[in-house]
Structures are given as structure tokens and as C-alpha cells.
Design a protein around this motif. Structure first.
Motif, PDB file in Angstrom:
ATOM      1  N   MET A  55     -10.855 -14.940  -8.605  1.00 14.13           N
ATOM      2  CA  MET A  55     -11.035 -14.776  -7.160  1.00 14.13           C
ATOM      3  C   MET A  55      -9.699 -14.779  -6.421  1.00 14.13           C
ATOM      4  O   MET A  55      -9.506 -14.012  -5.467  1.00 14.13           O
ATOM      5  CB  MET A  55     -11.947 -15.886  -6.615  1.00 14.13           C
ATOM      6  N   TYR A  56      -8.769 -15.617  -6.847  1.00 19.45           N
ATOM      7  CA  TYR A  56      -7.464 -15.631  -6.181  1.00 19.45           C
ATOM      8  C   TYR A  56      -6.684 -14.353  -6.470  1.00 19.45           C
ATOM      9  O   TYR A  56      -5.898 -13.905  -5.626  1.00 19.45           O
ATOM     10  CB  TYR A  56      -6.663 -16.866  -6.593  1.00 19.45           C
ATOM     11  N   SER A  57      -6.887 -13.766  -7.635  1.00 14.76           N
ATOM     12  CA  SER A  57      -6.226 -12.480  -7.900  1.00 14.76           C
ATOM     13  C   SER A  57      -6.778 -11.397  -6.981  1.00 14.76           C
ATOM     14  O   SER A  57      -6.026 -10.535  -6.492  1.00 14.76           O
ATOM     15  CB  SER A  57      -6.408 -12.085  -9.368  1.00 14.76           C
ATOM     16  N   ILE A  58      -8.082 -11.442  -6.705  1.00 16.38           N
ATOM     17  CA  ILE A  58      -8.687 -10.494  -5.764  1.00 16.38           C
ATOM     18  C   ILE A  58      -8.167 -10.743  -4.357  1.00 16.38           C
ATOM     19  O   ILE A  58      -7.831  -9.801  -3.615  1.00 16.38           O
ATOM     20  CB  ILE A  58     -10.230 -10.603  -5.798  1.00 16.38           C
ATOM     21  N   LYS A  59      -8.090 -12.009  -3.964  1.00 14.26           N
ATOM     22  CA  LYS A  59      -7.603 -12.331  -2.620  1.00 14.26           C
ATOM     23  C   LYS A  59      -6.161 -11.871  -2.430  1.00 14.26           C
ATOM     24  O   LYS A  59      -5.802 -11.345  -1.366  1.00 14.26           O
ATOM     25  CB  LYS A  59      -7.718 -13.839  -2.364  1.00 14.26           C
ATOM     26  N   LEU A  60      -5.334 -12.070  -3.429  1.00 14.47           N
ATOM     27  CA  LEU A  60      -3.938 -11.634  -3.329  1.00 14.47           C
ATOM     28  C   LEU A  60      -3.833 -10.118  -3.227  1.00 14.47           C
ATOM     29  O   LEU A  60      -2.985  -9.588  -2.496  1.00 14.47           O
ATOM     30  CB  LEU A  60      -3.138 -12.147  -4.530  1.00 14.47           C
ATOM     31  N   LYS A  61      -4.694  -9.413  -3.938  1.00 11.97           N
ATOM     32  CA  LYS A  61      -4.705  -7.952  -3.830  1.00 11.97           C
ATOM     33  C   LYS A  61      -5.081  -7.509  -2.421  1.00 11.97           C
ATOM     34  O   LYS A  61      -4.466  -6.599  -1.848  1.00 11.97           O
ATOM     35  CB  LYS A  61      -5.705  -7.359  -4.838  1.00 11.97           C
ATOM     36  N   LEU A  62      -6.101  -8.146  -1.863  1.00 10.35           N
ATOM     37  CA  LEU A  62      -6.532  -7.808  -0.509  1.00 10.35           C
ATOM     38  C   LEU A  62      -5.436  -8.128   0.503  1.00 10.35           C
ATOM     39  O   LEU A  62      -5.168  -7.336   1.415  1.00 10.35           O
ATOM     40  CB  LEU A  62      -7.813  -8.577  -0.167  1.00 10.35           C
ATOM     41  N   GLU A  63      -4.812  -9.293   0.352  1.00 11.17           N
ATOM     42  CA  GLU A  63      -3.751  -9.682   1.276  1.00 11.17           C
ATOM     43  C   GLU A  63      -2.565  -8.733   1.168  1.00 11.17           C
ATOM     44  O   GLU A  63      -1.968  -8.352   2.176  1.00 11.17           O
ATOM     45  CB  GLU A  63      -3.313 -11.126   0.990  1.00 11.17           C
ATOM     46  N   PHE A  64      -2.225  -8.337  -0.059  1.00 10.38           N
ATOM     47  CA  PHE A  64      -1.101  -7.427  -0.253  1.00 10.38           C
ATOM     48  C   PHE A  64      -1.369  -6.088   0.435  1.00 10.38           C
ATOM     49  O   PHE A  64      -0.493  -5.521   1.092  1.00 10.38           O
ATOM     50  CB  PHE A  64      -0.878  -7.218  -1.754  1.00 10.38           C
ATOM     51  N   ALA A  65      -2.592  -5.596   0.311  1.00 10.41           N
ATOM     52  CA  ALA A  65      -2.929  -4.299   0.898  1.00 10.41           C
ATOM     53  C   ALA A  65      -2.917  -4.333   2.417  1.00 10.41           C
ATOM     54  O   ALA A  65      -2.283  -3.501   3.072  1.00 10.41           O
ATOM     55  CB  ALA A  65      -4.302  -3.847   0.389  1.00 10.41           C
ATOM     56  N   ILE A  66      -3.584  -5.321   3.009  1.00 11.44           N
ATOM     57  CA  ILE A  66      -3.732  -5.324   4.465  1.00 11.44           C
ATOM     58  C   ILE A  66      -2.482  -5.822   5.172  1.00 11.44           C
ATOM     59  O   ILE A  66      -2.126  -5.331   6.250  1.00 11.44           O
ATOM     60  CB  ILE A  66      -4.964  -6.161   4.878  1.00 11.44           C
ATOM     61  N   LEU A  67      -1.763  -6.798   4.598  1.00 12.85           N
ATOM     62  CA  LEU A  67      -0.575  -7.325   5.269  1.00 12.85           C
ATOM     63  C   LEU A  67       0.565  -6.314   5.254  1.00 12.85           C
ATOM     64  O   LEU A  67       1.383  -6.281   6.177  1.00 12.85           O
ATOM     65  CB  LEU A  67      -0.140  -8.644   4.634  1.00 12.85           C
ATOM     66  N   ASN A  68       0.643  -5.485   4.222  1.00 14.75           N
ATOM     67  CA  ASN A  68       1.635  -4.414   4.224  1.00 14.75           C
ATOM     68  C   ASN A  68       1.383  -3.440   5.367  1.00 14.75           C
ATOM     69  O   ASN A  68       2.302  -2.991   6.052  1.00 14.75           O
ATOM     70  CB  ASN A  68       1.613  -3.665   2.891  1.00 14.75           C
ATOM     71  N   ARG A  69       0.119  -3.103   5.592  1.00 15.39           N
ATOM     72  CA  ARG A  69      -0.224  -2.224   6.705  1.00 15.39           C
ATOM     73  C   ARG A  69       0.044  -2.903   8.040  1.00 15.39           C
ATOM     74  O   ARG A  69       0.462  -2.253   9.003  1.00 15.39           O
ATOM     75  CB  ARG A  69      -1.696  -1.821   6.618  1.00 15.39           C
ATOM     76  N   LEU A  70      -0.196  -4.201   8.107  1.00 16.15           N
ATOM     77  CA  LEU A  70       0.049  -4.934   9.348  1.00 16.15           C
ATOM     78  C   LEU A  70       1.529  -4.951   9.690  1.00 16.15           C
ATOM     79  O   LEU A  70       1.906  -4.849  10.867  1.00 16.15           O
ATOM     80  CB  LEU A  70      -0.489  -6.363   9.208  1.00 16.15           C
TER      81      LEU A  70
END
Length: 352
Positions: A248-263
Motif C-alpha cells: 500500500m505504501y508503494s502505491i501511495k508513493l506512486k500516487l504522490e509522485f505523479a500528482i505532486l510533480n504536476r502540482l
């Protein structure tokens, strides 16, 4: 009777493994351990590769926290595989415990630092400074209060003396630290959600709304995943909780990496090696009705506001911006540029 006995055996085998290897004969549990740890390793390696090829400047709190938390998933998963399948026996078993503990420190607090490192992009003003300060100390305090006791009882539970006492202590401390980290991550996610809603109320551009809705959805997903993990922990399913946590933390890190880069690109900086300081002004559109209805004021302020971004509503400014502190503007500008090129904002905010 057979059903109740069977369910009791399942729970008993699931809680086993705190003190050593998994000694049950259930193929389902063995498959679950191998399946989830395999997915964790795959996601972690993929994240590391994506980070290294996406960033052109290997510096800054965001980069290092993201990289360290992703790398932390690897020893965590490997350590539990060694532990549950008795790959290392005797005193060598402490290598397994050390690996999983080191990885747990890295990815759990690291993922919170990833969220914190980009929080300054959506919180502003004095209130934003207070939020950054309090959440920073919340993460530091949580790392000390939750990690250290859990590490002690983890090694004690896998030792040779009084393991029963350590196991009882572990069951208490584990729930305490998981609840603490759940509240910590929920606070960070709720801050993102609340501040994002504020931006949505001011935005008229569809691409801005789309990004903000994605940011809200991802933080809601993080809260849901944390809630699920907490439920598994309180159900005393130790093996399932430990192997699912890494996944689950690997999924969360993937999501954070994707959206925070766009932010980052949305607000105006780009840690991957570029970007424009006017990106946010192009994405956001604010309506200044007072200036639109007052041509005289608009003509008067034309030259004075030429260097002010389009999304600033001058009718809301209470002070005379014509005599702004030039040194402060330069400091803010430099801090924005430093962040764009990967300066460690943790230290910057600590100084403020």
C-alpha cells in the motif's frame, strides 16, 4: 464446530510470525506473503527508476525523501521474506529484523516528508507558515515517539529472553504507533484537501479544476488505505498487515509522485529541470470585479501593477503595495527560484 475451529486456526496462524518465522502450513498465507512482497519490490524498483530518470537535479528535500522512502520498501520487503520463510537462522535472524526495521523507518516517515515537502505549494501567508511549522514538528515528534519504542519491542520479540513479555508489549506499541501514524497522515491529507478546495473556489480554468480534483481524490485514497491498514492491525492479522503495508505504501508513493510533480509545474517550479514562474498565473483566473467596473482605478494602477501576477486581486490588498519592501520581495523571489532548482525547503522553513 469445525468452522469455528478453522477460523480460529486462521487467526492463530496470521498472528504468528511476530517472534519468528511463519510455521503454518497454509499455502494461502505463503502465497499472500510472496505475492504482496513481490508487488512491493516491483513497485519500489519502478519508483526508483522513475525518480532517477525524471529528475535532472538530484537534490532537495522532495527528491531525497521520495528516493529514500522508495528505497526503504526494498529492505522492508526482503527482511520480511527472510524472516517469515526462515532464510536466515540463529543469530543471523537479526539481520532480517534489522532490514525490515530500517526499511520501515525509511518509507513510513519518508512518505510523510514527501507530502510535507510540497505542502508549501498550496498554503500561503502567515497561516501557511504556521501550518508548515506545526506539521514539521509533528513529523519529527512522531518519528521519535513511534519508531523508537516499536524498534525496541520488535528486536525484543525476536530475541532469546522473555519473548512473551516483549510480544505483549509489541501488540500494544504496534497499535499505538499505527494509530499515531494514521492520524499524522490523515492530518496532512486533510490539509491538502481543504487548501485544494479553496483553490477550486477561485479557479475558472478547467485544467486547474482537473488537477485539484485529482489531488483531492489521491488524498482521499491515502486516507482510505490507511484506514484499511489500521483495521487489519486491530484485527490482529499480523502477517497480512505487514506484507500489505509495504504494498500500500508503494502505491501511495506512486500516487504522490505523479500528482505532486504536476502540482510543482502548476504552481511554477519544476524539480525535474525546468518550469516557468508564470505557470500558476496561466492556470488560475481570478475575477477582479472592482477594477473591471472602475476604469479610472484600472488606468491608475496599470503601471504600478505591471509586475503583479494576474491571479492577484488588488481590491483585497489592504496595504499600499506601491511601497512594498523590495528586500522582502527579492527574498521571496530567491526562495521560489531555490525551490525550483531543488533547494532543501525543510531548512528554509526551519529558519523562518
Amino acid at each position: 464446530m469445525s468452522r469455528s475451529t478453522s477460523s480460529e486456526n486462521i487467526v492463530a496462524t496470521a498472528t504468528a510470525g511476530v517472534t519468528g518465522a511463519y510455521e503454518g502450513q497454509s499455502l494461502a498465507w505463503k502465497f499472500s506473503i510472496a505475492f504482496f512482497t513481490g508487488l512491493t519490490l516491483y513497485n519500489a524498483l519502478e519508483l526508483v527508476v522513475l525518480i532517477l530518470v525524471s529528475f535532472t537535479r538530484y537534490r532537495g528535500l522532495y527528491f531525497w525523501s521520495l528516493l529514500i522512502s522508495s528505497l526503504g520498501l526494498i529492505p522492508y520487503a526482503v527482511g520480511f521474506v527472510f524472516k517469515f520463510f526462515s532464510v536466515l537462522d540463529g543469530n543471523l535472524r537479526f539481520i532480517s529484523v534489522a532490514l525490515l526495521t530500517l526499511g520501515w523507518w525509511a518509507f513510513l516517515t519518508g512518505s510523510n516528508v514527501v507530502l510535507w515537502s510540497r505542502l508549501h505549494l498550496i498554503v500561503t501567508g502567515e497561516e501557511g507558515d504556521r501550518i508548515l511549522k506545526y506539521t514539521k514538528w509533528m513529523i519529527i515528534t512522531g518519528a521519535i515517539v513511534f519508531h523508537i519504542p516499536t524498534t525496541v519491542v520488535t528486536f525484543g520479540s525476536n530475541g532469546d529472553l522473555d519473548t512473551t513479555g516483549f510480544v505483549h508489549a509489541y501488540n500494544v506499541v504496534e497499535r499505538f504507533q499505527m494509530t499515531g501514524f494514521f492520524l499524522q497522515e490523515s492530518i496532512l491529507s486533510f490539509i491538502y484537501i481543504i487548501e485544494t478546495i479553496k483553490i477550486l473556489r477561485q479557479s475558472l480554468r478547467p485544467e486547474t479544476s482537473r488537477l485539484m480534483y485529482q489531488l483531492i481524490s489521491i488524498n482521499i485514497a491515502i486516507i482510505i488505505m490507511d484506514t484499511g491498514l489500521l483495521g487489519i492491525e486491530y484485527a490482529s492479522l499480523y502477517i497480512l498487515e505487514t506484507v500489505v503495508k509495504g504494498f500500500m505504501y508503494s502505491i501511495k508513493l506512486k500516487l504522490e509522485f505523479a500528482i505532486l510533480n504536476r502540482l510543482v509545474r502548476f504552481v511554477g517550479g519544476d524539480d525535474t529541470g525546468g518550469g516557468s514562474l508564470t505557470a500558476r498565473s496561466r492556470s488560475l483566473t481570478f475575477v477582479d470585479t472592482e477594477k473591471a467596473q472602475n476604469p479610472v482605478a484600472q488606468r491608475t494602477n496599470t503601471n504600478l501593477s505591471s509586475n503583479i501576477p494576474d491571479f492577484v486581486d488588488l481590491s483585497k490588498v489592504k496595504t499600499d503595495y506601491r511601497y512594498a519592501d523590495a528586500s522582502r520581495i527579492q527574498r521571496i523571489s530567491r526562495s521560489r527560484e531555490d525551490d525550483m532548482y531543488g533547494t532543501d525547503i525543510w531548512e528554509d522553513n526551519a529558519k523562518s
